[in-house]
Design a protein around this motif. Structure first.
Motif, PDB file in Angstrom:
ATOM      1  N   ARG A  66      -5.006  20.974  32.329  1.00  0.00           N
ATOM      2  CA  ARG A  66      -5.501  21.066  30.949  1.00  0.00           C
ATOM      3  C   ARG A  66      -6.410  19.895  30.618  1.00  0.00           C
ATOM      4  N   ASP A  67      -6.032  18.696  31.054  1.00  0.00           N
ATOM      5  CA  ASP A  67      -6.881  17.521  30.798  1.00  0.00           C
ATOM      6  C   ASP A  67      -8.215  17.649  31.521  1.00  0.00           C
ATOM      7  N   ASN A  86     -12.569   9.848  24.605  1.00  0.00           N
ATOM      8  CA  ASN A  86     -11.666   8.697  24.678  1.00  0.00           C
ATOM      9  C   ASN A  86     -10.203   9.092  24.495  1.00  0.00           C
ATOM     10  N   SER A  87      -9.968  10.150  23.746  1.00  0.00           N
ATOM     11  CA  SER A  87      -8.597  10.609  23.535  1.00  0.00           C
ATOM     12  C   SER A  87      -8.019  11.262  24.795  1.00  0.00           C
ATOM     13  N   LEU A  88      -8.910  11.644  25.719  1.00  0.00           N
ATOM     14  CA  LEU A  88      -8.470  12.297  26.954  1.00  0.00           C
ATOM     15  C   LEU A  88      -8.329  11.307  28.102  1.00  0.00           C
ATOM     16  N   VAL A  98     -12.805  14.630  38.127  1.00  0.00           N
ATOM     17  CA  VAL A  98     -12.901  16.030  37.697  1.00  0.00           C
ATOM     18  C   VAL A  98     -14.118  16.707  38.328  1.00  0.00           C
ATOM     19  N   MET A  99     -15.209  15.972  38.471  1.00  0.00           N
ATOM     20  CA  MET A  99     -16.445  16.569  38.968  1.00  0.00           C
ATOM     21  C   MET A  99     -16.525  16.636  40.486  1.00  0.00           C
ATOM     22  N   TYR A 207     -13.642  27.987  37.132  1.00  0.00           N
ATOM     23  CA  TYR A 207     -12.671  27.901  38.223  1.00  0.00           C
ATOM     24  C   TYR A 207     -11.385  27.212  37.769  1.00  0.00           C
ATOM     25  N   LEU A 208     -11.547  26.128  36.997  1.00  0.00           N
ATOM     26  CA  LEU A 208     -10.377  25.390  36.530  1.00  0.00           C
ATOM     27  C   LEU A 208      -9.542  26.229  35.564  1.00  0.00           C
ATOM     28  N   LYS A 209     -10.208  26.987  34.704  1.00  0.00           N
ATOM     29  CA  LYS A 209      -9.476  27.871  33.787  1.00  0.00           C
ATOM     30  C   LYS A 209      -8.724  28.942  34.571  1.00  0.00           C
ATOM     31  N   ASN A 210      -9.368  29.458  35.613  1.00  0.00           N
ATOM     32  CA  ASN A 210      -8.730  30.472  36.450  1.00  0.00           C
ATOM     33  C   ASN A 210      -7.508  29.892  37.159  1.00  0.00           C
ATOM     34  N   LYS A 211      -7.655  28.656  37.626  1.00  0.00           N
ATOM     35  CA  LYS A 211      -6.545  27.988  38.313  1.00  0.00           C
ATOM     36  C   LYS A 211      -5.377  27.757  37.355  1.00  0.00           C
ATOM     37  N   LEU A 212      -5.684  27.368  36.134  1.00  0.00           N
ATOM     38  CA  LEU A 212      -4.639  27.170  35.132  1.00  0.00           C
ATOM     39  C   LEU A 212      -3.944  28.494  34.811  1.00  0.00           C
TER      40      LEU A 212
END
Length: 245
Positions: A66-67, A86-88, A98-99, A207-212
């Motif tokens: 999620r982060d 900054n909150s993340l 992430v990249m 891809y990350l949304k799919n993985k989640l």
């Protein structure tokens, strides 16, 4: 008279022998069933313990996924929101991760593998437990690995371009005089002026949304399996009148 006595004598001896064999067989069968029951309970308890570890692992991975998604979303906004970023995270390395890097998916499976190698799955009589085990460790495990592989291949293919087209970003991550805000602005500028860079990150976001999504399905099966194991343990350890534990 003697023949009658002999007949009775031999009949009694034969009866005693048959009775002895029958009782011995029954006692042996009872011992085998008791041993199988003990093994079944041990297998279920091992699975129960490992499922608790898997739940902790899934929750940790869920938070990280999620982060990762939220960091990418913040970078892809038309107007960069530094406070939101900054909150993340407070780390430039976290953004670069992430990249360019990927998170493996390797939940605890030592107990399950040991049970498989020992052939101890035969002790589990619950069809529900066996069904959920197959879904968790085969079907949805493959879905997760496929999702990770897609992410890995995307990042592997894009990293050379990132190094060639935007070396300033990699250098800025190592430059202590550039804070998170300055780094984020450099990154956002590169994204908004380089269509290939932006397209890559948007594809990565998908891809990350799919993985989640698949992790949520995996976690749901884990919860269902845990409930099935609890049910089987309750039947084995408590109510013996209900078959199928």
């Amino acid at each position: 008279m003697n023949a009658k006595r002999l007949f009775v004598k031999y009949s009694l001896e034969f009866f005693v022998i048959v009775l002895g064999i029958t009782v011995s067989f029954w006692l042996n069968q009872l011992a085998v069933e008791r041993s199988d029951e003990n093994e079944r309970i041990k297998v279920l308890q091992s699975l129960h313990s490992e499922l608790a570890e898997i739940e902790i692992y899934c929750n940790e991975r869920m938070d990280n996924y999620r982060d990762d998604i939220d960091i990418l979303k913040a970078l892809l906004l038309e107007d960069l929101n530094i406070e939101s970023l900054n909150s993340l995270t407070s780390s430039k390395a976290r953004i670069e991760f992430v990249m360019t890097f990927y998170r493996v998916f390797e939940p605890p499976m030592n107990q399950y593998q040991s049970i498989i190698h020992a052939g101890a799955l035969k002790y589990i009589k619950s069809e529900k437990v066996n069904e959920k085990l197959g879904l968790l460790h085969n079907t949805f495990q493959r879905y997760m690995h496929t999702s990770v592989n897609y992410e890995q291949e995307l990042k592997k293919s894009f990293l050379p371009y990132l190094i060639e087209a935007h070396p300033e970003l990699l250098l800025a991550k190592e430059n202590n005089s550039i804070d998170l805000s300055g780094y984020a602005k450099l990154l956002h500028s590169a994204i908004t002026t380089d269509p290939r860079f932006e397209a890559n990150l948007r594809l990565l976001l998908g891809y990350l949304k799919n993985k989640l999504y698949f992790l949520k399905l995996y976690n749901g099966i884990q919860i269902e399996l845990n409930a099935a194991v609890d049910e089987a343990l309750g039947l084995n350890l408590g109510d013996q009148s209900v078959p199928g534990a």
